[in-house]
Design a protein around this motif. Structure first.
Motif, PDB file in Angstrom:
ATOM      1  N   LEU A   1       7.352  39.640 -22.353  1.00 36.79           N
ATOM      2  CA  LEU A   1       7.746  40.832 -23.098  1.00 36.79           C
ATOM      3  C   LEU A   1       8.234  41.869 -22.094  1.00 36.79           C
ATOM      4  O   LEU A   1       7.537  42.173 -21.123  1.00 36.79           O
ATOM      5  N   ILE A   2       9.432  42.394 -22.326  1.00 42.80           N
ATOM      6  CA  ILE A   2      10.050  43.320 -21.376  1.00 42.80           C
ATOM      7  C   ILE A   2      10.435  44.609 -22.104  1.00 42.80           C
ATOM      8  O   ILE A   2      11.134  44.573 -23.114  1.00 42.80           O
ATOM      9  N   LEU A   3       9.974  45.725 -21.589  1.00 44.77           N
ATOM     10  CA  LEU A   3      10.295  47.031 -22.161  1.00 44.77           C
ATOM     11  C   LEU A   3      11.418  47.677 -21.360  1.00 44.77           C
ATOM     12  O   LEU A   3      11.328  47.814 -20.139  1.00 44.77           O
ATOM     13  N   LEU A   4      12.470  48.086 -22.051  1.00 44.28           N
ATOM     14  CA  LEU A   4      13.550  48.864 -21.445  1.00 44.28           C
ATOM     15  C   LEU A   4      13.430  50.291 -21.958  1.00 44.28           C
ATOM     16  O   LEU A   4      13.484  50.524 -23.171  1.00 44.28           O
ATOM     17  N   SER A   5      13.261  51.238 -21.067  1.00 44.75           N
ATOM     18  CA  SER A   5      13.146  52.635 -21.494  1.00 44.75           C
ATOM     19  C   SER A   5      13.703  53.539 -20.411  1.00 44.75           C
ATOM     20  O   SER A   5      13.961  53.111 -19.286  1.00 44.75           O
TER      21      SER A   5
ATOM     22  N   LEU B   1      22.354  42.207 -22.627  1.00 45.56           N
ATOM     23  CA  LEU B   1      21.226  41.778 -23.456  1.00 45.56           C
ATOM     24  C   LEU B   1      21.452  42.066 -24.937  1.00 45.56           C
ATOM     25  O   LEU B   1      20.667  41.633 -25.781  1.00 45.56           O
ATOM     26  N   GLY B   2      22.491  42.799 -25.253  1.00 43.71           N
ATOM     27  CA  GLY B   2      22.785  43.102 -26.649  1.00 43.71           C
ATOM     28  C   GLY B   2      21.932  44.210 -27.229  1.00 43.71           C
ATOM     29  O   GLY B   2      21.736  44.280 -28.448  1.00 43.71           O
ATOM     30  N   VAL B   3      21.433  45.099 -26.360  1.00 43.33           N
ATOM     31  CA  VAL B   3      20.598  46.218 -26.816  1.00 43.33           C
ATOM     32  C   VAL B   3      21.486  47.426 -27.079  1.00 43.33           C
ATOM     33  O   VAL B   3      22.237  47.857 -26.205  1.00 43.33           O
ATOM     34  N   ASP B   4      21.390  47.988 -28.293  1.00 45.07           N
ATOM     35  CA  ASP B   4      22.241  49.127 -28.644  1.00 45.07           C
ATOM     36  C   ASP B   4      21.497  50.458 -28.663  1.00 45.07           C
ATOM     37  O   ASP B   4      22.118  51.515 -28.683  1.00 45.07           O
ATOM     38  N   LYS B   5      20.155  50.402 -28.656  1.00 47.99           N
ATOM     39  CA  LYS B   5      19.371  51.638 -28.675  1.00 47.99           C
ATOM     40  C   LYS B   5      18.143  51.472 -27.792  1.00 47.99           C
ATOM     41  O   LYS B   5      17.579  50.390 -27.683  1.00 47.99           O
ATOM     42  N   LEU B   6      17.725  52.584 -27.181  1.00 42.63           N
ATOM     43  CA  LEU B   6      16.527  52.604 -26.346  1.00 42.63           C
ATOM     44  C   LEU B   6      15.482  53.513 -26.979  1.00 42.63           C
ATOM     45  O   LEU B   6      15.830  54.443 -27.706  1.00 42.63           O
ATOM     46  N   PRO B   7      14.199  53.253 -26.681  1.00 47.07           N
ATOM     47  CA  PRO B   7      13.651  52.123 -25.926  1.00 47.07           C
ATOM     48  C   PRO B   7      13.732  50.824 -26.722  1.00 47.07           C
ATOM     49  O   PRO B   7      13.830  50.853 -27.949  1.00 47.07           O
ATOM     50  N   ALA B   8      13.678  49.714 -26.002  1.00 45.20           N
ATOM     51  CA  ALA B   8      13.796  48.409 -26.643  1.00 45.20           C
ATOM     52  C   ALA B   8      12.832  47.422 -26.005  1.00 45.20           C
ATOM     53  O   ALA B   8      12.494  47.543 -24.824  1.00 45.20           O
ATOM     54  N   VAL B   9      12.403  46.456 -26.807  1.00 42.30           N
ATOM     55  CA  VAL B   9      11.524  45.396 -26.319  1.00 42.30           C
ATOM     56  C   VAL B   9      12.254  44.065 -26.426  1.00 42.30           C
ATOM     57  O   VAL B   9      12.742  43.700 -27.498  1.00 42.30           O
ATOM     58  N   ILE B  10      12.344  43.361 -25.298  1.00 44.97           N
ATOM     59  CA  ILE B  10      12.978  42.057 -25.233  1.00 44.97           C
ATOM     60  C   ILE B  10      11.895  40.995 -25.133  1.00 44.97           C
ATOM     61  O   ILE B  10      10.946  41.141 -24.358  1.00 44.97           O
ATOM     62  N   GLY B  11      12.032  39.933 -25.912  1.00 50.13           N
ATOM     63  CA  GLY B  11      11.098  38.822 -25.839  1.00 50.13           C
ATOM     64  C   GLY B  11      11.770  37.601 -25.232  1.00 50.13           C
ATOM     65  O   GLY B  11      12.917  37.301 -25.555  1.00 50.13           O
TER      66      GLY B  11
ATOM     67  N   LEU C   1      13.401  42.029 -29.755  1.00 48.88           N
ATOM     68  CA  LEU C   1      12.360  42.174 -30.782  1.00 48.88           C
ATOM     69  C   LEU C   1      12.484  43.497 -31.528  1.00 48.88           C
ATOM     70  O   LEU C   1      12.274  43.565 -32.730  1.00 48.88           O
ATOM     71  N   LYS C   2      12.795  44.560 -30.797  1.00 47.97           N
ATOM     72  CA  LYS C   2      12.957  45.865 -31.457  1.00 47.97           C
ATOM     73  C   LYS C   2      13.706  46.808 -30.522  1.00 47.97           C
ATOM     74  O   LYS C   2      13.443  46.849 -29.325  1.00 47.97           O
ATOM     75  N   SER C   3      14.638  47.546 -31.084  1.00 47.64           N
ATOM     76  CA  SER C   3      15.369  48.549 -30.302  1.00 47.64           C
ATOM     77  C   SER C   3      15.313  49.889 -31.023  1.00 47.64           C
ATOM     78  O   SER C   3      15.071  49.954 -32.231  1.00 47.64           O
ATOM     79  N   GLY C   4      15.525  50.966 -30.284  1.00 48.71           N
ATOM     80  CA  GLY C   4      15.443  52.296 -30.878  1.00 48.71           C
ATOM     81  C   GLY C   4      14.066  52.587 -31.429  1.00 48.71           C
ATOM     82  O   GLY C   4      13.916  53.124 -32.527  1.00 48.71           O
ATOM     83  N   ILE C   5      13.027  52.252 -30.659  1.00 48.32           N
ATOM     84  CA  ILE C   5      11.651  52.420 -31.125  1.00 48.32           C
ATOM     85  C   ILE C   5      11.340  53.900 -31.311  1.00 48.32           C
ATOM     86  O   ILE C   5      11.520  54.707 -30.393  1.00 48.32           O
ATOM     87  N   HIS C   6      10.876  54.248 -32.501  1.00 44.22           N
ATOM     88  CA  HIS C   6      10.501  55.633 -32.798  1.00 44.22           C
ATOM     89  C   HIS C   6       8.987  55.719 -32.935  1.00 44.22           C
ATOM     90  O   HIS C   6       8.395  55.026 -33.756  1.00 44.22           O
ATOM     91  N   VAL C   7       8.373  56.556 -32.116  1.00 45.59           N
ATOM     92  CA  VAL C   7       6.914  56.677 -32.120  1.00 45.59           C
ATOM     93  C   VAL C   7       6.491  57.766 -33.096  1.00 45.59           C
ATOM     94  O   VAL C   7       6.567  58.958 -32.788  1.00 45.59           O
ATOM     95  N   LYS C   8       6.064  57.360 -34.289  1.00 39.49           N
ATOM     96  CA  LYS C   8       5.530  58.326 -35.249  1.00 39.49           C
ATOM     97  C   LYS C   8       4.192  58.836 -34.730  1.00 39.49           C
ATOM     98  O   LYS C   8       3.957  60.024 -34.629  1.00 39.49           O
ATOM     99  N   ASP C   9       3.305  57.928 -34.454  1.00 44.21           N
ATOM    100  CA  ASP C   9       2.066  58.216 -33.757  1.00 44.21           C
ATOM    101  C   ASP C   9       1.671  56.948 -33.012  1.00 44.21           C
ATOM    102  O   ASP C   9       2.119  55.851 -33.340  1.00 44.21           O
TER     103      ASP C   9
END
Length: 566
Positions: free
Chosen positions: A331-335, A373-383, A393-401
């Motif tokens: 699992l790789i985090l791009l931020s 890698l085909g990532v269009d929004k940050l932060p993103a998680v690559i599996g 796995l997910k891009s443009g992660i929004h932290v509500k809480d």
């Protein structure tokens, strides 16, 4: 009769002295905090924080500061609690009893009650209630009952006030916190036990603390100890700010004496604070906090002991990770963050035995690697599956809480792990990787003499090719192999999804093999040559083709161009 009168006068005189004492200590909480009676909760909090910092005994050594500090805390205890504030506004008493508040007297129905502190569940106080004292006169010509209570509403606090309130809301309360705003903090329950701290015993310790990979902040205490509420308050504040990444609990070592002794957390003359940390090893360890007891220092201690299973890598290092096949999925985090985010550290602890974690800082989505890698929004998680197959796995992660975000990502990780296990169960041996731009050099680059690629256009075709190539890859098909290097050094195997990588096939044939649902391509990157098999794809035919390739019995053609992948 004379003696009775004398005793009555003595008792009456004592009552007047006690009355005067209560009167001198009963201060208007609004005046103490310097706020109006219609002040909002936020205004009360701000006034309290300002004054408590000014008069805190650790900061202010002037004469009278301690007494002023007590007054501030008593006032805040009343005004920060909706019910107590309402009772005070109506009756002049925080507990709903009509009484003296230093202003309007507080008499009702011929009975007067004078009360300061005390009450059910509050240690350190006592009540003096003479039964039906006969008085000379009175509004109704009847008896008066006097009730006096002294001591604290502070539970374990030696001063009779809640020392912990001094440290509430230091993370914001209106958005000032890096984690978002929080309210007035958790209020204590009956007997002073905090509502948001889990009461830990030996069973819960084993089940919840030591087996789940979650960081815990623990307070060990006995009810009579001084300073307990101070630590309860700041621990709850930290727990609220890191909710999802951190759990908080307390151990009453008077009740759980043998358990405290067993794990070595028995307090002696003061409460002790520990963190159960998975900082860098898979087995958690209990570490005692020995700092100065301030919120800032304890928070720093906690953050330093959050898990650190994610390896921080540069972009150059990250590219090599894509080209390295390991037993566990990655699992790789791009931020854009300079340091590993707290959320990622927490997740690396929870899933430490199931994934290999990496994280890296990128400037923005225009970075060449991010685009690749085909990532269009940050932060993103690559599996990365254990066979090298990559998925965003997910891009443009929004932290509500933090708590809900950790839960959301955790569910994604669970699903990705199931996919990886399913991939492994489809073959008797190791998985055959799916070719992508990120792993092409490792699998089919110039260092590999021959790369055998199974090309498919459907899920059924992929499953069939995967099974066949997994079996063939375990056989020794090279007659003239170098004894010092096995057949794996001579040939590598991979899969290619023709529906997503159609341009790759045009490098070998201008038709792109459009008429074939499944085929094999043997590719020699160093010589830019290839050979294709478009016949019936069975185990026997694939084995025969690969054997012929390795023995030099098939003809290779020059590629039209260098094959590229998305």
């Amino acid at each position: 009769m004379k003696n009775t009168w004398t005793i009555s006068m003595i008792l009456f005189t004592c009552s007047l002295l006690l009355y005067a004492s209560v009167e001198s200590k009963s201060l208007d909480p609004y005046k103490v905090l310097g706020v109006e009676k219609d002040a909002s909760s936020r205004q009360i909090q701000k006034a309290f924080h300002k004054l408590s910092l000014q008069y805190h005994p650790d900061k202010n050594k002037n004469k009278g500061a301690q007494e002023k500090f007590e007054e501030i805390n008593n006032a805040y205890e009343i005004l920060s609690d909706e019910e107590k504030r309402k009772n005070y506004d109506m009756y002049g008493d925080a507990r709903g009893n009509p009484g003296f508040d230093g202003g309007d007297g507080g008499t009702r129905g011929g009975h007067t009650y004078f009360r300061s502190g005390g009450g059910p569940g509050h240690g350190g106080g006592f009540t003096f209630s003479p039964d039906e004292w006969q008085t000379m006169g009175g509004q109704s010509g009847g008896s008066k009952s006097y009730s006096f209570s002294f001591g604290g509403s502070g539970g374990d606090s030696p001063f009779g006030f809640d020392v912990g309130d001094v440290f509430s809301n230091f993370f914001g309360g209106g958005g000032g916190s890096q984690f978002g705003g929080f309210g007035g903090g958790a209020r204590a329950g009956p007997g002073g036990s905090p509502k948001n701290m889990v009461s830990i015993n030996s069973q819960l310790y084993k089940k919840e603390v030591t087996e789940k990979g979650v960081t815990w902040l623990l307070l060990s205490y006995t009810p009579s100890m001084k300073g307990t509420q101070h630590f309860e308050s700041i621990i709850e504040e930290i727990g609220n700010s890191l909710k999802g990444a951190l759990e908080v609990g307390s151990v009453n070592c008077e009740v759980e004496s043998s358990f405290c002794k067993e794990i070595g957390i028995r307090p002696k003359n003061k409460p002790r604070v520990y963190i159960y940390s998975y900082k860098s090893i898979e087995i958690g360890s209990l570490i005692e906090y020995t700092g100065d007891g301030t919120l800032k220092d304890l928070k720093s201690f906690v953050q330093d002991h959050l898990p650190k299973f994610s390896k921080r890598v540069t972009l150059t290092e990250l590219e090599t990770k894509f080209n390295t096949i390991e037993s566990l999925p990655k699992l790789i985090l791009l931020s854009t963050k300079k340091d590993t985010p707290v959320i990622w550290r927490a997740l690396s602890g929870m899933f430490r035995k199931r994934f290999i974690f990496y994280d890296t800082q990128v400037k923005d989505v225009s970075d060449p690697l991010v685009e690749k890698l085909g990532v269009d929004k940050l932060p993103a998680v690559i599996g990365l599956l254990s066979n090298g197959e990559m998925k965003v796995l997910k891009s443009g992660i929004h932290v509500k809480d933090m708590k809900s975000t950790i839960k959301e990502l955790g569910l994604l990780f669970d699903g990705f792990e199931k996919k990886n296990k399913k991939l492994g169960s489809n073959s008797d041996n190791e998985g055959i990787p799916l070719l992508r731009a990120t792993n092409f050099e490792l699998i089919c680059g110039e260092k590999t003499p021959v790369c055998v690629i199974g090309v498919f256009k459907s899920a059924k075709g992929r499953e069939k090719l995967h099974k066949i190539l997994s079996s063939v890859s375990q056989k020794s098909l090279l007659r003239r192999q170098n004894p010092a290097s096995g057949p794996r050094d001579s040939v590598s195997y991979a899969l290619l999804d023709a529906s997503n990588q159609s341009s790759f096939l045009y490098a070998f044939d201008k038709s792109g093999f459009k008429s074939s649902d499944m085929l094999l391509v043997a590719y020699k990157s160093r010589k830019s040559k290839f050979s294709a098999f478009t016949g019936d794809v069975t185990f026997e035919e694939v084995e025969r083709f690969v054997g012929s390739v390795l023995n030099g019995d098939v003809q290779f053609s020059k590629t039209r161009q260098k094959p590229t992948l998305k």
